[in-house]
Design an enzyme around this catalytic site. Structure first.
Site: not given
Length: 322
Positions: A125, A127, A151
């Site tokens: 990801s 992120e 996460y």
């Protein structure tokens, strides 16, 4: 003989689009579902339910994954399962980490012991970058990872253990560092669907306001159909590698609201309210990916734009809520 593919997270947005793509390519498709993944949670795959094979398993249960992998003996494994919402990862950090980090390790171990010849895709990801970026404002494969939420921290472990297993055991493992990707199948807790659905409800007289945590954050948004195509292309490469998948264009939440409400003949400033309860403890401000490596190495190009993606989502919710 048909190639066999195993998809974890097959009931989600990406898993369902990937299953459709693989069926079009004449794969034998297997999906992993949890015991409670029944009823409405299979909505995304109900239209292909008779064309795929579902096996029970859980990312936090190594034995169940070993059973599924040894039974199906897939040529390709796509690990898309995750607790995928950042806000929820703050509320449930241990669960999120178990599913994402240890779950990925469980699946790689199953591959290593039962199908070392298989090809493995790990859903990484954007992120993971946090607020890190290069001087030109892009994130690329060489940009430093500074994850800014539980996460992202768990995703970074899964990414790194994939690189480690690729090098240590000579396994074909590819990390796809995917930037935000949306569609009509995107979960309602994510900001794109939240904005589109609420704007449509306001247009239809079913609501009168939309509450968000910020209008300033910017994201590189693409369409999930384009991104699952990239996943498949990564596993057709000559070797396992790490690729960023992104459009290279970012838009703010404000621009997302502006476009969506304008499409419906509304002024977003009349309806959007900022609510602190929707803010993240550490806000990730800006993401824009450089997918040059993916485009030049594998020939990937997206079919959707930011606008055409939103048009499809708006039409979907108009049809659903009318």
């Amino acid at each position: 003989m048909k190639r066999r593919a195993l998809i974890t997270g097959i009931t989600g947005q990406d898993g369902s689009y990937l299953a459709e793509l693989l069926l079009e390519k004449d794969y034998e498709v297997y999906g992993v579902v949890r015991r409670q993944s029944t009823g409405n949670t299979t909505e995304n795959i109900n239209h292909i339910i008779n064309d795929i094979n579902l096996e029970y398993g859980d990312m936090s249960d190594a034995n169940s994954l070993q059973n599924v992998v040894s039974l199906t003996k897939p040529h390709e494994i796509y690990n898309l399962a995750a607790q995928s919402h950042v806000k929820v990862s703050y509320d449930n950090p241990v669960y999120s980490t178990n599913v994402i980090a240890l779950g990925s390790l469980n699946l790689m171990e199953s591959m290593r012991h039962f199908v070392p010849y298989s090809r493995y895709y790990q859903a990484s990801s954007s992120e993971m970058f946090g607020n890190s970026m290069d001087v030109d404002g892009f994130q690329r494969e060489t940009t430093k990872f500074i994850p800014a939420n539980p996460y992202a921290c768990a995703k970074l472990f899964a990414y790194n253990i994939g690189v480690n297993y690729r090098n240590a055991y000579n396994l074909f493992i590819s990390n796809g560092i995917l930037f935000n990707h949306e569609s009509p199948r995107r979960g309602e807790q994510f900001v794109t669907t939240k904005v589109v659905k609420e704007a449509v409800k306001i247009k239809l007289g079913l609501s009168n306001e939309l509450r968000l945590g910020t209008l300033d954050s910017s994201r590189d948004w693409g369409h999930a159909k384009d991104y699952v195509k990239a996943m498949w292309m990564m596993l057709q490469h000559t070797e396992g590698d790490d690729f960023i998948c992104a459009t290279g264009v970012n838009h703010s939440v404000k621009e997302l609201c502006e476009y969506t409400f304008n499409k419906l003949g509304l002024d977003y400033t009349q309806y959007v309210k900022i609510d602190n309860k929707h803010k993240r403890p550490e806000e990730l401000r800006y993401l824009k990916g450089d997918s040059t490596k993916l485009r030049t190495t594998l020939g990937w190009e997206p079919d959707y734009t930011f606008e055409s993606m939103l048009d499809e989502m708006i039409q979907y919710w108009l049809n659903k809520l009318s």
